[in-house]
Design a protein around this motif. Structure first.
Motif, PDB file in Angstrom:
ATOM      1  N   MET A   1      30.743 -11.318  25.359  1.00  0.00           N
ATOM      2  CA  MET A   1      30.933  -9.873  25.033  1.00  0.00           C
ATOM      3  C   MET A   1      31.002  -9.204  26.512  1.00  0.00           C
ATOM      4  N   PRO A   2      32.010  -8.393  26.687  1.00  0.00           N
ATOM      5  CA  PRO A   2      32.202  -7.722  28.077  1.00  0.00           C
ATOM      6  C   PRO A   2      31.148  -6.733  28.515  1.00  0.00           C
ATOM      7  N   GLU A   3      30.684  -6.745  29.417  1.00  0.00           N
ATOM      8  CA  GLU A   3      29.737  -5.679  29.747  1.00  0.00           C
ATOM      9  C   GLU A   3      30.075  -4.491  30.375  1.00  0.00           C
ATOM     10  N   THR A   4      30.964  -3.756  29.513  1.00  0.00           N
ATOM     11  CA  THR A   4      31.585  -2.541  29.907  1.00  0.00           C
ATOM     12  C   THR A   4      31.296  -1.390  28.868  1.00  0.00           C
ATOM     13  N   ALA A   5      31.526  -0.300  29.143  1.00  0.00           N
ATOM     14  CA  ALA A   5      31.105   0.857  28.094  1.00  0.00           C
ATOM     15  C   ALA A   5      32.389   0.820  27.068  1.00  0.00           C
ATOM     16  N   ALA A   6      32.065   0.895  25.966  1.00  0.00           N
ATOM     17  CA  ALA A   6      33.255   0.815  24.789  1.00  0.00           C
ATOM     18  C   ALA A   6      33.827   2.170  24.851  1.00  0.00           C
TER      19      ALA A   6
ATOM     20  N   ASP B   1      19.881  -6.960  23.372  1.00  0.00           N
ATOM     21  CA  ASP B   1      20.853  -7.372  24.252  1.00  0.00           C
ATOM     22  C   ASP B   1      22.268  -6.928  23.826  1.00  0.00           C
ATOM     23  N   GLN B   2      22.697  -7.138  22.981  1.00  0.00           N
ATOM     24  CA  GLN B   2      23.969  -6.910  22.303  1.00  0.00           C
ATOM     25  C   GLN B   2      24.453  -5.273  22.837  1.00  0.00           C
ATOM     26  N   LEU B   3      23.576  -4.386  22.257  1.00  0.00           N
ATOM     27  CA  LEU B   3      23.614  -2.828  22.649  1.00  0.00           C
ATOM     28  C   LEU B   3      23.497  -2.785  24.042  1.00  0.00           C
ATOM     29  N   TRP B   4      22.934  -3.266  24.846  1.00  0.00           N
ATOM     30  CA  TRP B   4      22.595  -2.982  26.191  1.00  0.00           C
ATOM     31  C   TRP B   4      23.650  -3.626  26.968  1.00  0.00           C
TER      32      TRP B   4
ATOM     33  N   THR C   1      24.712  -8.732  33.481  1.00  0.00           N
ATOM     34  CA  THR C   1      25.465  -8.417  34.755  1.00  0.00           C
ATOM     35  C   THR C   1      25.035  -7.390  35.744  1.00  0.00           C
ATOM     36  N   TYR C   2      24.632  -6.149  34.795  1.00  0.00           N
ATOM     37  CA  TYR C   2      23.909  -5.157  35.566  1.00  0.00           C
ATOM     38  C   TYR C   2      22.755  -5.740  36.254  1.00  0.00           C
ATOM     39  N   MET C   3      21.777  -6.396  35.871  1.00  0.00           N
ATOM     40  CA  MET C   3      20.597  -7.043  36.234  1.00  0.00           C
ATOM     41  C   MET C   3      21.173  -7.777  37.583  1.00  0.00           C
ATOM     42  N   LYS C   4      21.886  -8.468  37.522  1.00  0.00           N
ATOM     43  CA  LYS C   4      22.506  -9.414  38.671  1.00  0.00           C
ATOM     44  C   LYS C   4      23.011  -8.776  39.686  1.00  0.00           C
ATOM     45  N   GLU C   5      23.990  -7.875  39.448  1.00  0.00           N
ATOM     46  CA  GLU C   5      24.823  -6.959  40.289  1.00  0.00           C
ATOM     47  C   GLU C   5      24.039  -5.857  40.859  1.00  0.00           C
TER      48      GLU C   5
END
Length: 168
Positions: free
Chosen positions: A1-6, A46-49, A57-61
């Motif tokens: 799932m891409p980690e971007t705002a829908a 986690d899916q909602l986050w 990705t947010y944590m890593k970057e």
């Protein structure tokens, strides 16, 4: 799932992917062990986050994450091996550092309610490991989802506490 705002958040609770009960999660009573309700609720969060842009990705970057500060689970109906599960998540409230969520675990095909989980999560700066404000872009996403979810009727059970029934 891409980690971007829908796209624009919908006026409905977030629906996590349908999940299956794993055989090792069944206890000697023949139903889902209480610890694994939390595992499934956590997977849904986690899916909602990830949709909000605050996942792995947010944590890593960006070196930010969330920690659960408080959790209240209600076990309402047994879930068994073979039961498909779907979790609905309401983002009830948020401020610059906290997220208040409510989750319902439902049988995915029959729709009945098995459990609920109400949580308070804290935004963390992972470099200092201290509570910190969300960045502005993330705050905007959170505010949009919170606003959309506020247009949905609230599920029963929000704000409940643990106590013995009162004797009258």
């Amino acid at each position: 799932m891409p980690e971007t705002a829908a796209s624009a958040p919908q006026a409905q609770p977030f629906r996590a992917s349908i999940m299956q009960i794993e055989p090792q999660w069944i206890d000697y009573n023949g139903h889902l062990n209480m610890a694994y309700y939390n595992v499934m609720f956590d997977r849904a969060i986690d899916q909602l986050w990830a949709e909000l842009g605050i996942g792995p990705t947010y944590m890593k970057e960006r070196h930010g994450s969330t920690f659960t500060a408080e959790c209240h689970v209600r076990y309402l109906r047994e879930i068994h091996l073979g039961d498909p599960v779907q979790i609905l998540v309401w983002l009830l409230e948020a401020d610059d550092k906290r997220l208040h969520t409510f989750e319902e675990m439902r049988h995915a095909s029959e729709g009945w309610l098995s459990a609920t989980s109400e949580n308070m999560s804290l935004h963390m700066d992972m470099n200092s490991r201290k509570v910190a404000p969300f960045p502005p872009d993330i705050s905007e996403r959170i505010a949009a989802v919170t606003k959309a979810h506020s247009a949905v009727s609230r599920p029963e059970g929000i704000g409940r506490n643990v106590a013995m029934p009162s004797k009258r």
